[in-house]
Motif scaffolding. Structure first.
Motif, PDB file in Angstrom:
ATOM      1  N   LEU A  79       0.833  -1.197   0.000  1.00 41.77           N
ATOM      2  CA  LEU A  79       0.000   0.000   0.000  1.00 41.77           C
ATOM      3  C   LEU A  79       0.869   1.249   0.000  1.00 41.77           C
ATOM      4  CD1 LEU A  79      -2.888  -0.669   2.567  1.00 41.77           C
ATOM      5  CD2 LEU A  79      -3.134  -0.197   0.130  1.00 41.77           C
ATOM      6  N   ALA A  80       0.425   2.267  -0.736  1.00 45.42           N
ATOM      7  CA  ALA A  80       1.077   3.567  -0.718  1.00 45.42           C
ATOM      8  C   ALA A  80       0.006   4.622  -0.490  1.00 45.42           C
ATOM      9  CB  ALA A  80       1.803   3.833  -2.032  1.00 45.42           C
ATOM     10  N   SER A  81       0.341   5.649   0.266  1.00 45.43           N
ATOM     11  CA  SER A  81      -0.639   6.709   0.480  1.00 45.43           C
ATOM     12  C   SER A  81      -0.868   7.471  -0.820  1.00 45.43           C
ATOM     13  CB  SER A  81      -0.153   7.661   1.571  1.00 45.43           C
ATOM     14  OG  SER A  81       1.099   8.212   1.236  1.00 45.43           O
ATOM     15  N   GLY A  82      -2.085   7.935  -1.027  1.00 42.70           N
ATOM     16  CA  GLY A  82      -2.410   8.673  -2.244  1.00 42.70           C
ATOM     17  C   GLY A  82      -2.378   7.785  -3.471  1.00 42.70           C
ATOM     18  N   ASP A  83      -1.670   8.249  -4.494  1.00 41.95           N
ATOM     19  CA  ASP A  83      -1.554   7.507  -5.747  1.00 41.95           C
ATOM     20  C   ASP A  83      -0.089   7.209  -6.019  1.00 41.95           C
ATOM     21  OD1 ASP A  83      -2.619   6.517  -8.357  1.00 41.95           O
ATOM     22  OD2 ASP A  83      -1.310   8.103  -9.110  1.00 41.95           O
ATOM     23  N   LEU A  84       0.177   6.087  -6.683  1.00 39.52           N
ATOM     24  CA  LEU A  84       1.552   5.661  -6.938  1.00 39.52           C
ATOM     25  C   LEU A  84       2.282   6.538  -7.936  1.00 39.52           C
ATOM     26  CD1 LEU A  84       2.653   3.098  -5.465  1.00 39.52           C
ATOM     27  CD2 LEU A  84       0.182   2.937  -5.772  1.00 39.52           C
ATOM     28  N   SER A  85       1.575   7.405  -8.652  1.00 39.55           N
ATOM     29  CA  SER A  85       2.211   8.159  -9.728  1.00 39.55           C
ATOM     30  C   SER A  85       3.088   9.304  -9.225  1.00 39.55           C
ATOM     31  CB  SER A  85       1.156   8.703 -10.697  1.00 39.55           C
ATOM     32  OG  SER A  85       0.284   9.610 -10.036  1.00 39.55           O
TER      33      SER A  85
END
Length: 250
Positions: A79-85
């Motif tokens: 999991l990553a906060s927000g978006d991976l971009s």
């Protein structure tokens, strides 16, 4: 098995995508950023899954946990906060996984800046005011910025400005952009957008630092600056203009 990088969105458990919740429910191992994530997001995870908080792990340790789970035949979600971009360390992690021969894929999430704009009910691109959004950060105790990406250069565009990872330097940053935006330009800070302890601070380039310091915000906040945040001025979109020729598609 495939390592699934999943955008957790701004933190609210009900702002994950359907795909994200399905991947979390099926995962045997879930690595998550405890510093930025509302714990309710983890209610989508199976009770039998192994949870790994990555806030005290370095990049090599995180990647090792991902690769180990893969080689053990387990479904794993990172999991990553927000978006991976943006600002997710996706490039560094996947580079290591590629070197180890571990497959991976990406599921996008709601970006923090989009959640912040939604909280304050503002479009960041208003006709005749601003048609561009600059997403950037500043350097303090972090990776050096490319020399061509100075805040002053971005400010000269007068586009809507979104500052990530910058809340502790807000006074200096507002002073740096004030010559271009003006002291009366609207500025908004959203802390932990969509989460239970969300805070919204509204002001101007000249005043927002006082509000931030009074609230003692130190992390997990997005700074929005630009004339598009003012609800009063602006033109109207040609796309929806009644006079537009709709006889052919363009």
């Amino acid at each position: 098995m495939t390592v699934h990088f999943v955008g957790a969105g701004p933190g609210a458990a009900d702002l994950l995508t359907v795909r994200a919740t399905r991947l979390l429910a099926a995962a045997d191992v879930v690595l998550y950023p405890g510093t930025y994530l509302d714990p309710d997001v983890l209610t989508h995870v199976s009770p039998s899954a192994e949870l790994v908080d990555t806030q005290d792990l370095d990049l090599d340790q995180i990647t090792e946990r991902l690769a180990t789970a893969h080689h053990e035949g387990k479904d794993v979600v990172r999991l990553a906060s927000g978006d991976l971009s943006i600002y997710s360390a996706l490039a560094e992690q996947t580079r290591r996984l590629d070197g180890a021969g571990v497959p991976w894929d990406v599921t996008p999430g709601v970006p923090a800046y989009a959640a912040a704009a939604a909280v304050v009910g503002r479009e960041l691109t208003v006709p005749l005011i601003s048609q561009s959004v600059v997403l950037t950060r500043t350097q303090a105790r972090s990776t050096a910025m490319p020399v061509t990406e100075s805040l002053a250069a971005f400010a000269s565009t007068k586009a809507t400005l979104v500052l990530h990872l910058a809340i502790t330097r807000v006074r200096n940053l507002m002073a740096e952009i004030e010559p271009e935006y003006g002291g009366d330009c609207p500025a908004v800070v959203v802390y932990r957008a969509s989460q239970p302890d969300q805070q919204v601070l509204r002001g101007t380039v000249a005043s927002i630092a006082d509000a931030v310091e009074s609230a003692e915000l130190k992390q997990a906040a997005v700074i929005l600056v630009g004339r598009a945040l003012d609800p009063r001025p602006g033109g109207e979109s040609y796309l929806y203009d009644a006079a537009r020729d709709r006889s052919t598609k363009r």
